[in-house]
Design an enzyme around this catalytic site. Structure first.
Site, PDB file in Angstrom:
ATOM      1  N   TYR A  46      51.278  19.527  35.851  1.00 27.67           N
ATOM      2  CA  TYR A  46      50.205  20.385  35.350  1.00 27.67           C
ATOM      3  C   TYR A  46      49.028  20.370  36.325  1.00 27.67           C
ATOM      4  CZ  TYR A  46      46.669  22.189  32.157  1.00 27.67           C
ATOM      5  OH  TYR A  46      45.675  22.933  31.588  1.00 27.67           O
ATOM      6  N   SER A  92      36.561  19.897  29.795  1.00 30.07           N
ATOM      7  CA  SER A  92      37.618  19.167  30.439  1.00 30.07           C
ATOM      8  C   SER A  92      37.028  18.512  31.698  1.00 30.07           C
ATOM      9  CB  SER A  92      38.681  20.205  30.763  1.00 30.07           C
ATOM     10  OG  SER A  92      39.701  19.653  31.458  1.00 30.07           O
ATOM     11  N   LEU A  93      37.827  17.818  32.468  1.00 25.24           N
ATOM     12  CA  LEU A  93      37.314  17.196  33.682  1.00 25.24           C
ATOM     13  C   LEU A  93      38.071  17.719  34.887  1.00 25.24           C
ATOM     14  CD1 LEU A  93      37.165  13.462  32.506  1.00 25.24           C
ATOM     15  CD2 LEU A  93      35.199  14.899  33.083  1.00 25.24           C
ATOM     16  N   GLU A 126      35.070   4.345  34.582  1.00 24.76           N
ATOM     17  CA  GLU A 126      35.670   3.825  33.353  1.00 24.76           C
ATOM     18  C   GLU A 126      37.082   4.377  33.217  1.00 24.76           C
ATOM     19  OE1 GLU A 126      33.912   6.172  29.821  1.00 24.76           O
ATOM     20  OE2 GLU A 126      32.729   6.769  31.557  1.00 24.76           O
ATOM     21  N   LYS A 128      40.286   6.429  32.038  1.00 30.65           N
ATOM     22  CA  LYS A 128      40.503   7.701  31.361  1.00 30.65           C
ATOM     23  C   LYS A 128      41.586   7.458  30.310  1.00 30.65           C
ATOM     24  CE  LYS A 128      41.384  12.582  32.187  1.00 30.65           C
ATOM     25  NZ  LYS A 128      42.448  12.803  31.215  1.00 30.65           N
ATOM     26  N   ASP A 130      44.322   8.068  27.554  1.00 27.80           N
ATOM     27  CA  ASP A 130      45.280   9.150  27.339  1.00 27.80           C
ATOM     28  C   ASP A 130      45.504   9.362  25.843  1.00 27.80           C
ATOM     29  OD1 ASP A 130      47.014  11.141  27.912  1.00 27.80           O
ATOM     30  OD2 ASP A 130      48.617   9.870  28.673  1.00 27.80           O
ATOM     31  N   TYR A 236      32.779   7.676  24.595  1.00 29.39           N
ATOM     32  CA  TYR A 236      32.398   7.708  26.013  1.00 29.39           C
ATOM     33  C   TYR A 236      31.420   8.833  26.355  1.00 29.39           C
ATOM     34  CZ  TYR A 236      36.362  10.969  25.891  1.00 29.39           C
ATOM     35  OH  TYR A 236      37.223  11.981  25.561  1.00 29.39           O
ATOM     36  N   LYS A 324      42.951  10.551  39.055  1.00 32.39           N
ATOM     37  CA  LYS A 324      44.217  10.324  38.355  1.00 32.39           C
ATOM     38  C   LYS A 324      45.085   9.279  39.054  1.00 32.39           C
ATOM     39  CE  LYS A 324      44.447  13.314  34.938  1.00 32.39           C
ATOM     40  NZ  LYS A 324      45.420  14.295  34.924  1.00 32.39           N
ATOM     41  N   CYS A 429      72.591  38.398  34.727  1.00 36.44           N
ATOM     42  CA  CYS A 429      71.968  37.666  33.633  1.00 36.44           C
ATOM     43  C   CYS A 429      73.040  36.945  32.816  1.00 36.44           C
ATOM     44  CB  CYS A 429      71.194  38.636  32.750  1.00 36.44           C
ATOM     45  SG  CYS A 429      70.574  37.858  31.245  1.00 36.44           S
ATOM     46  N   CYS A 432      73.181  38.734  29.181  1.00 36.27           N
ATOM     47  CA  CYS A 432      73.603  40.106  28.892  1.00 36.27           C
ATOM     48  C   CYS A 432      74.446  40.724  30.002  1.00 36.27           C
ATOM     49  CB  CYS A 432      72.392  40.994  28.611  1.00 36.27           C
ATOM     50  SG  CYS A 432      71.428  41.377  30.079  1.00 36.27           S
ATOM     51  N   CYS A 447      66.291  39.377  35.044  1.00 33.21           N
ATOM     52  CA  CYS A 447      67.302  40.210  34.407  1.00 33.21           C
ATOM     53  C   CYS A 447      66.729  41.612  34.266  1.00 33.21           C
ATOM     54  CB  CYS A 447      67.634  39.624  33.038  1.00 33.21           C
ATOM     55  SG  CYS A 447      68.425  40.790  31.928  1.00 33.21           S
ATOM     56  N   CYS A 453      68.836  43.172  26.687  1.00 35.08           N
ATOM     57  CA  CYS A 453      69.161  41.757  26.897  1.00 35.08           C
ATOM     58  C   CYS A 453      68.734  40.970  25.659  1.00 35.08           C
ATOM     59  CB  CYS A 453      68.451  41.222  28.126  1.00 35.08           C
ATOM     60  SG  CYS A 453      68.678  39.440  28.333  1.00 35.08           S
TER      61      CYS A 453
HETATM   62  S1  IVH Z   1      34.183  12.406  29.756  1.00 39.41           S
HETATM   63  C1  IVH Z   1      32.206  16.729  29.849  1.00 39.41           C
HETATM   64  N1  IVH Z   1      35.396  10.103  29.743  1.00 39.41           N
HETATM   65  O1  IVH Z   1      39.869  13.498  29.394  1.00 39.41           O
HETATM   66  C2  IVH Z   1      33.453  15.923  29.900  1.00 39.41           C
HETATM   67  N2  IVH Z   1      36.668  12.004  29.144  1.00 39.41           N
HETATM   68  O2  IVH Z   1      40.734  15.592  31.190  1.00 39.41           O
HETATM   69  C3  IVH Z   1      33.404  14.751  28.989  1.00 39.41           C
HETATM   70  N3  IVH Z   1      38.977  11.505  28.509  1.00 39.41           N
HETATM   71  O3  IVH Z   1      38.538  16.136  27.535  1.00 39.41           O
HETATM   72  C4  IVH Z   1      34.624  13.925  29.096  1.00 39.41           C
HETATM   73  N4  IVH Z   1      38.852   9.328  28.773  1.00 39.41           N
HETATM   74  O4  IVH Z   1      39.519  14.093  26.279  1.00 39.41           O
HETATM   75  C5  IVH Z   1      35.527  11.412  29.543  1.00 39.41           C
HETATM   76  N5  IVH Z   1      36.330   7.975  29.724  1.00 39.41           N
HETATM   77  C6  IVH Z   1      36.452   9.284  29.527  1.00 39.41           C
HETATM   78  C7  IVH Z   1      37.654   9.849  29.100  1.00 39.41           C
HETATM   79  C8  IVH Z   1      37.727  11.229  28.928  1.00 39.41           C
HETATM   80  C9  IVH Z   1      39.624  10.336  28.422  1.00 39.41           C
HETATM   81  C10 IVH Z   1      39.569  12.807  28.201  1.00 39.41           C
HETATM   82  C11 IVH Z   1      38.739  13.751  27.388  1.00 39.41           C
HETATM   83  C12 IVH Z   1      38.558  14.955  28.262  1.00 39.41           C
HETATM   84  C13 IVH Z   1      39.757  14.858  29.141  1.00 39.41           C
HETATM   85  C14 IVH Z   1      39.594  15.636  30.415  1.00 39.41           C
END
Ligand code: IVH
Length: 704
Positions: A46, A92-93, A126, A128, A130, A236, A324, A429, A432, A447, A453
């Protein structure tokens, strides 16, 4: 990604086609991950697709799509829960994958803020986690609402469920009157194993991994099920606050801990990128013994005033990044290659693998992308994997990070059995028998059977009833397959005649397996309910290639009503005025335009669309309205800005809907002139354009 050509070697047509392909794949992946808790791509895959998309958009900015995956977070919320509009978006990050990426992150921030390389700039680092993110709203210290991220703007109200999580305090002392705490819900390895044992004993399906188990447990309509599942929570971040928590990220986390939240003990304040990388290595070393899943390390600018100045791109903050961990790998035997036919006729090869455990999850399928990938070639004919082709019987390396359907990264020729053969990709295909052809510049063979199909017809129907499209309750993929197989529906319009044909006295439907009187009645009601439906949904539901949800919204807003739109499509022969109008819509490129006009011009497809719309009352789309004082205005900055860099000024203006231009013309609405402004200020005065100094500009946009 090793299997794709360098961005700068691509022609425009290739880039456009690839952007379309990426948008489709990422949209599908988002929905699988966020709505169904059943991811179909590995995290690493992804991320790689997202990066590739960003690289293409950077190289071809004018080809950026209206439904660009860079502008999307997650997926729209699932039905069943009430919806909550987030007072502040949940984002998201951005990702980093290497030490260089981390250094770039620091460089970018310094550049944006106008800081020299030796100005001290601290970051927190810190783990991340999951899991899935959750926003908790406290009013006067009392928990009043919990919401999932959803699509970032609107999430699901899971308050009752969140109340069952012991890490989440119900009441807190000494908090600001309004406090939104954000963090991650997760499940420990021990609790996950115990849960799967219980599932097995009860004859229920096992969860693929702790993240899915956590998501599946939190998003239960019955909160007593959530209560029986041991979920945990790390805080966080935060959303809206009536009063700041502290001046720095680290100190704010300490306040959250003081309120009774769990914060991650591996959070550390770092003074330099070297410190950050050292802490990353430390966390990576401890990863296996933490007892819960993490997939990287998050770095954040510590100083909250600087965070505020840095602000956000469309879906990610400038002040944070996720570094990551590399993906996990395993070797196994490739037992077969199946070909699946999708809605647009794409033939997708899927690897059937001897089951193997990769990072704790049993994997038996992987994507093989397309025929070139199997043959060991990229789209330009260059070699990938040193030119090694993939054959049934091969010993292959499977690649995944946190989730389910992974990909094959490599193979070991020394373990190839004798008498294997090159995989012959079908030229017809498999569903079909129609010719499957590959157009120039397209990596995918398709196809040509269209509606004849069965695979395409069924996939089109599934798309038609899916969320975001007609979303008919009680009519999901399974029911559609059944109805299609039995000849009850062949195309979308048939759904609206179902009752007339089979509903009499409900006899026929209710006599079918899986249907009773009540469910049959509910289905007919649900279908009736969708006869009146918005323009954008109708367009999206048609499943026209390159026309996703965002593009459908854009087109609906541009044309307003269905009649004007379909008339415009009829008239939009390439080169005509209608064609130019279509292309003139910001966000519509030639590929999308061609896909649209082709769909409307193709006789069978057009007839099928007309048969559908005859049953519908299509609601006109709303035209956009301006929301900030500078929305839609063209702004020019000149002279020296003292409170922000040019990049910052431009980003802020654009985020408020303004267009930033480099030169003054009759179309300019506002000139922001700092000291030293020269010819532009003069020209603006001549054209009688509003001129503001930096403070005047800041006052204008304040609070917007
Ligand atoms: S900070 C403005 N800190 O990762 C963004 N996110 O891939 C605030 N996540 O949507 C997010 N650990 O669900 C932050 N220590 C951490 C995290 C964290 C997991 C998740 C979170 C975010 C996603 C982004």
């Amino acid at each position: 990604m090793q299997d794709r050509p360098q961005v700068d070697t691509l022609s425009e047509a290739e880039a456009r086609a690839e952007l379309a392909d990426l948008a489709a794949r990422l949209t599908a992946a988002n929905s699988a991950y966020h709505q169904k808790d059943a991811p179909d791509l590995s995290d690493a895959e992804y991320d790689a697709l997202k990066m590739r998309n960003a690289a293409l958009e950077a190289a071809f900015p004018h080809l950026k799509r209206a439904d660009s995956p860079s502008d999307q977070v997650g997926a729209a919320p699932a039905d069943g829960f009430t919806k909550v509009a987030h007072a502040q978006r949940m984002l998201s990050l951005g990702n980093a994958f290497s030490p260089e990426d981390v250094q770039d992150f620091d460089d970018r921030i310094r550049k944006y803020l106008g800081l020299t390389a030796d100005t001290p700039l601290a970051y927190t680092a810190e783990p991340k986690i999951d899991g899935l993110s959750l926003s908790l709203r406290y009013e006067d210290g009392v928990l009043v609402q919990a919401a999932t991220r959803g699509d970032g703007q609107v999430g699901e109200n899971v308050t009752a469920n969140a109340r069952t999580i012991t890490d989440i305090p119900q009441n807190i002392d000494g908090a600001p009157d309004l406090l939104e705490v954000r963090g991650e819900v997760y499940m420990s390895h021990a609790d996950f194993d115990a849960l799967n044992l219980r599932q097995a004993e009860a004859g229920a399906k096992a969860f693929a991994n702790p993240r899915n188990a956590a998501a599946g447990s939190l998003r239960q309509l019955d909160a007593s099920i959530t209560r029986a599942r041991p979920l945990k929570f790390f805080a966080y971040a935060w959303g809206v606050l009536s009063k700041p928590l502290a001046e720095g990220q680290m100190a704010a986390l300490e306040r959250l801990a003081g309120f009774g939240f769990s914060t991650n003990p591996l959070t550390k304040l770092c003074q330099t990128p070297e410190d950050m990388l050292a802490h990353y290595a430390e966390i990576e070393q401890q990863r296996a013994s933490l007892g819960y899943d993490i997939d990287g390390v998050v770095y954040k600018v510590d100083n909250l005033a600087l965070q505020a100045r840095l602000g956000f791109r469309s879906t990610t903050p400038r002040w944070a990044v996720a570094h990551k961990f590399p993906a996990e790998l395993a070797w196994t035997r490739l037992e077969g290659i199946d070909i699946q036919v999708g809605r647009t006729g794409a033939l997708s090869p899927v690897a059937r693998l001897h089951p193997v455990t990769v990072g704790g999850v049993v994997v038996s399928n992987a994507t093989l992308h397309n025929e070139d990938y199997i043959a060991g070639r990229d789209a330009k004919g260059g070699e990938i994997r040193g030119g090694k082709d993939i054959r049934v019987g091969d010993w292959v390396q499977v690649y995944r990070a946190g989730d389910v359907i992974p990909k094959i990264a490599d193979l070991d020729l020394s373990k190839r059995p004798e008498s294997t053969e090159r995989f012959a990709f079908p030229q017809t295909c498999p569903e079909c028998g129609s010719a499957a052809i590959r157009e120039e510049g397209d990596a995918v063979r398709r196809c040509t059977g269209g509606l004849i199909c069965p695979a395409q017809a069924v996939e089109k129907l599934k798309h038609f009833v899916a969320r975001g499209a007609f979303d008919i309750e009680g009519l999901g993929a399974k029911q559609v397959e059944q109805f299609y197989r039995d000849g009850w529906i062949a195309e979308p319009g048939d759904i609206f005649t179902l009752k007339a044909r089979y509903g009499r006295g409900l006899q026929q439907l209710k006599n079918r397996e899986g249907w009773g009187e009540k469910s049959a009645e509910n289905l007919f009601d649900a279908i009736e309910e969708k006869r009146r439906i918005g323009f954008a949904r109708v367009l999206f539901s048609l499943g026209i290639r390159h026309v996703g949800e965002a593009a459908s919204n854009l087109l609906a807003r541009s044309y307003g009503d269905w009649a004007s739109f379909s008339a415009a499509m009829d008239a939009a022969e390439e080169g005509s005025e209608a064609w130019e109008t279509l292309l003139g819509i910001d966000g519509v490129g030639a590929v999308m335009a061609r896909a649209l006009t082709t769909a409307f011009a193709q006789e069978a497809e057009r007839a099928s669309i007309d048969r559908l719309t005859a049953h519908l009352e299509i609601i006109d789309a709303e035209r956009p309205s301006a929301s900030s004082p500078v929305a839609g205005k063209t702004v020019v900055f000149t002279g020296t800005l003292e409170k922000m860099t040019r990049a910052e000024a431009k980003a802020r203006a654009e985020s408020l809907g303004a267009k930033v231009s480099g030169s003054v013309s009759a179309r300019t609405d506002i000139l922001v002139a700092g000291p030293g402004a020269g010819s532009k200020a003069k020209k603006a005065a001549e054209l009688e354009i509003t001129v503001l100094d930096e403070d005047g500009w800041l006052a204008l946009i304040e609070g917007a």
